[in-house]
Design an enzyme around this catalytic site. Structure first.
Site, PDB file in Angstrom:
ATOM      1  N   ASP A 192       0.820  -1.219   0.000  1.00 64.04           N
ATOM      2  CA  ASP A 192       0.000   0.000   0.000  1.00 64.04           C
ATOM      3  C   ASP A 192       0.852   1.267   0.000  1.00 64.04           C
ATOM      4  O   ASP A 192       0.484   2.264   0.612  1.00 64.04           O
ATOM      5  CB  ASP A 192      -0.967  -0.004   1.201  1.00 64.04           C
ATOM      6  CG  ASP A 192      -2.089   1.020   1.043  1.00 64.04           C
ATOM      7  OD1 ASP A 192      -2.167   1.669  -0.014  1.00 64.04           O
ATOM      8  OD2 ASP A 192      -2.862   1.193   2.000  1.00 64.04           O
ATOM      9  N   ASP A 242       1.416   4.001  -1.760  1.00 62.20           N
ATOM     10  CA  ASP A 242       1.032   4.999  -2.763  1.00 62.20           C
ATOM     11  C   ASP A 242       2.188   5.960  -3.007  1.00 62.20           C
ATOM     12  O   ASP A 242       2.869   6.362  -2.063  1.00 62.20           O
ATOM     13  CB  ASP A 242      -0.150   5.840  -2.262  1.00 62.20           C
ATOM     14  CG  ASP A 242      -1.411   5.028  -2.046  1.00 62.20           C
ATOM     15  OD1 ASP A 242      -1.311   3.900  -1.565  1.00 62.20           O
ATOM     16  OD2 ASP A 242      -2.495   5.546  -2.354  1.00 62.20           O
TER      17      ASP A 242
END
Lengths: 233, 517
Positions: B287, B289
């Site tokens: 995760d 980003d």
């Protein structure tokens, strides 16, 4: 043909059900696992694989006065139903009777082990009046063996060293880069600015001392703790 | 030093008639190069003891505002959580208007009904609503001039980013990668609200980049674009970071690099055509980003002036890229990193084995939120340093299997802390020419609100304990703080009004503005 249709319908129903369980599991891991464990096996919150609670009701309303919050504003009924489906899918059946002698456990608690000295009303430790409902047996066992592995939120330890070299140890009530607040073991409230003291440090050791207990004593204490299912405050 | 002077050309303030003694704050990062730097110098480390609240505005909403206010022509424009926005009189802090629209329910959101601010052009303000629409408001009345749907909230799309205006286009992205959306960057005509172009951050199977998702991939999803990009007018290029592929933590259902997730994309601002891309984390499963501010700086490397774009990435590395070509200039860890031994000369990470999330949990560093997450960063051309918050430490990453259900969590598991090993926090200052950490200030409270750098060599930030703090930009030593009474999740701004410098910040549900007393 009709038979095939029936089979198809059934397959569809099954896959819809397993999709519900999947979505429920996804949400459970995000919102519930921190307390109830990644497999719902319990931890700081109770084991849900053996629960007999009215799941949908507890999830939506919470248990007032405990760490178990109400989720009705966060999840709609359909989502709560999915989480319930997931919890049901983990069911292991009711637990067997707890080993150990709760009466002897109680005697230790108030007597030689002196747990009550800290855990009775007004002591430095948290109330254990409902701890048998709130924590899993594995969590309680670990607490008695190694109190510092996981410290109850709101009861973390802080040590402040004063400029004269003496120090204050107690329960951390506030800490940032400019000040610290704590309740000392003497049950006084302290607030210090950083520049008034020599150092302010988090202490990873629990204020609950290591308990030098024998295995039978631990079993009896756990049996006693599991009977503590009092009212939520 | 010469390189730093040239940087001044990047300080593009939109040409607007200003009253003498007024210095506005005009866009998310103050400049389109994303510096969050103010040229104002009235507030210094020697007089900062006199800094005190000038006024406080109570929004009367239960908010954890992440919004950057804009300031122009005597008015502050600030958005709030849950589709609220206000215009405030700079002189008194009194409300000029309030915009509100009740968000629809249910909404699929990873992180609350937050909003990060307005864009402004002429007499129009632009913002997104949480149900993923883009609106134009009249700046004097708050009345809606047009509104257009970006994505369908029933399918997991949501809107949180502050838009930016480039020429006649208002440009923004979307959130929702935890819910199986297909990310995009959109440009709309500021006058009509008609869409001019859309760049899909996930190409179709037969488009360039499409082959980086194995044919077995059933759902090509993710790549949200929830933090504002930056713009270089000379190159007419827009730089925008993209989020994780979906599902977050189970990569087995999407073999391949998964372009253009966890990447920086460089787009032609007029057409939205891709000029180049750089993928920081190929086939991400943590995760991470790549949405942190892509900051545009000109730096001297080996005697050569380079146009660079720098980013403190969530995966724990600080990157410098050539912003003309997208080629890697340098990459250095700024926090504890367990998943890669470094970034190779080819720009790809050198992976450490067995760092994938697992059914029983795999320890990886940094944790899910990164190192540095989305919080606004600041760059000072005077110090050449880039300032940002970091969470230092590791987490356990879990994975699971699950069917995809449209509009529902498609994360395929979660993270947990490591018992007895809690994360730490810091503010980090990195040299933009080398990626070297110049100083690191370790903190008790998370610097949760983002940064502001000033030309008087101060760095302001808000923390999770409610303090607005000023650090010496050269040493990281704190020189001032004020307890605002609510955890600060928004970056501070600076402006000048009637000849006086102010610092303003959204703290919880209030806006506080400070000036020297």
């Amino acid at each position: 043909m009709r038979r095939l249709l029936l089979v198809l319908c059934f397959a569809q129903l099954l896959s819809a059900q397993s999709a519900d369980v999947d979505v429920g599991k996804g949400n459970f891991r995000l919102y519930c696992a921190p307390c109830h464990g990644i497999h719902a096996q319990g931890g700081r919150g109770p084991d849900l694989t053996q629960t007999t609670a009215d799941l949908a009701h507890v999830i939506s309303e919470g248990v007032p006065g405990t760490e178990m919050g109400a989720y009705s504003s966060q999840f709609d009924d359909a989502m709560i139903a999915r989480i319930v489906s997931y919890i049901r899918s983990t069911a292991r059946g009711a637990s067997g009777p707890v080993a150990g002698d709760p009466e002897h456990g109680r005697a230790l608690f108030v007597g030689t082990a002196n747990c009550a000295g800290c855990h009775a009303a007004g002591g430095v430790g948290p109330s254990l009046a409902r701890v048998g409902r709130q924590r899993s047996p594995a969590y309680l066992r670990e607490k008695l063996l190694h109190p510092s592995t996981e410290i109850t939120p709101g009861y973390e330890t802080l040590i402040v060293t004063l400029k004269d070299g003496s120090n204050v140890r107690g329960i951390r009530r506030g800490l940032d880069d400019f000040s610290a607040q704590l309740i000392g073991l003497d049950r006084r409230f302290y607030s210090f600015r950083r520049n008034e003291v020599a150092s302010i440090e988090k202490d990873s050791h629990s204020l609950m001392p290591d308990q030098k207990l024998t295995e039978p004593e631990i079993t009896d204490l756990l049996a006693y703790l599991s009977t503590l299912r009092g009212d939520a405050k | 030093m010469t390189c730093r002077l040239r940087n001044a050309t990047l300080l593009i303030l939109l040409a607007l008639p200003l009253t003498a003694g007024d210095t506005p704050w005009l866009t998310y990062g103050n400049t389109l190069s994303g510096w969050r730097y103010t040229p104002l110098t009235q507030i210094t480390s020697t007089n900062i003891a006199h800094l005190a609240p000038a006024w406080i505005f109570q929004t009367n909403t239960a908010a954890k505002s992440e919004s950057t206010p804009l300031v122009r022509d005597g008015i502050m424009y600030v958005t709030g959580d849950s589709n609220n926005a206000w215009a405030l009189d700079l002189k008194t802090g009194k409300q000029l208007w309030h915009y509100f629209r009740k968000p629809p329910k249910p909404l699929d959101l990873c992180c609350g009904e937050v909003n990060r601010g307005f864009a402004i052009s002429g007499d129009r303000l632009f913002k997104v609503n949480i149900e993923d629409t883009l609106l134009a408001l009249d700046r004097l009345t708050g009345k809606v001039l047009w509104e257009t749907e970006l994505g369908d909230y029933r399918k997991g799309y949501s809107g949180t980013a502050a838009p930016i205006v480039i020429k006649n286009l208002v440009i923004t992205g979307t959130a929702g990668a935890e819910f199986g959306i297909r990310g995009f960057i959109d440009a709309y005509d500021i006058a009509t609200g008609k869409r001019v172009w859309r760049f899909h951050t996930i190409p179709a199977a037969d488009e360039p980049g499409g082959a980086t998702w194995a044919p077995s991939t059933e759902h090509r999803v993710g790549g949200s674009t929830w933090i504002t990009g930056t713009y270089d007018p000379e190159l007419n290029t827009l730089y925008w970071g993209t989020g994780n592929p979906g599902p977050d933590m189970n990569g087995d259902v999407r073999p391949g690099d998964n372009l253009y997730t966890c990447s920086l994309v460089a787009l032609d601002a007029d057409t939205g055509k891709l000029k180049w891309h750089y993928q920081y984390t190929p086939h991400d499963v943590h995760d991470w980003d790549a949405i942190s501010d892509p900051v545009l700086v000109d730096v001297t490397i080996a005697g050569q002036l380079r146009k660079a774009v720098v980013q403190a990435n969530r995966n724990g590395h600080y990157y410098g890229l050539d912003r003309v070509t997208g080629k890697l200039l340098f990459a250095k860890p700024y926090t504890e990193v367990s998943w890669a031994r470094g970034i190779g000369a080819d720009g790809r990470p050198i992976l450490v084995p067995d760092q994938e999330p697992s059914e029983e949990g795999t320890k990886s560093c940094p944790g899910l939120g990164g190192g540095h997450n989305w919080q606004a960063t600041a760059y000072s051309p005077r110090t050449g340093l880039h300032y940002f918050s970091s969470t230092d430490g590791c987490q356990l990453f879990y994975r699971t299997e699950q069917q995809f259900v449209e509009g529902h969590w498609f994360q395929l598991s979660t993270v947990d802390g490591i018992p007895g090993d809690s994360n730490r926090h810091s503010v980090v200052a990195v040299d933009t020419a080398t990626g070297q950490t110049k100083w690191r200030r370790e903190l008790q409270a998370h610097p949760s609100g983002g940064m502001l750098a000033t030309a008087s060599d101060l760095v302001f930030y808000g923390d999770s304990a409610g303090n607005l703090v000023a650090l010496d930009a050269r040493t990281g030593e704190p020189v001032w703080h004020f307890q605002t009474g609510a955890s600060i999740n928004a970056p501070p701004i600076a402006y000048e009004f009637e000849g006086k410098q102010y610092i303003a910040v959204a703290a919880g549900g209030v806006i506080v503005t400070f000036a020297s007393r």
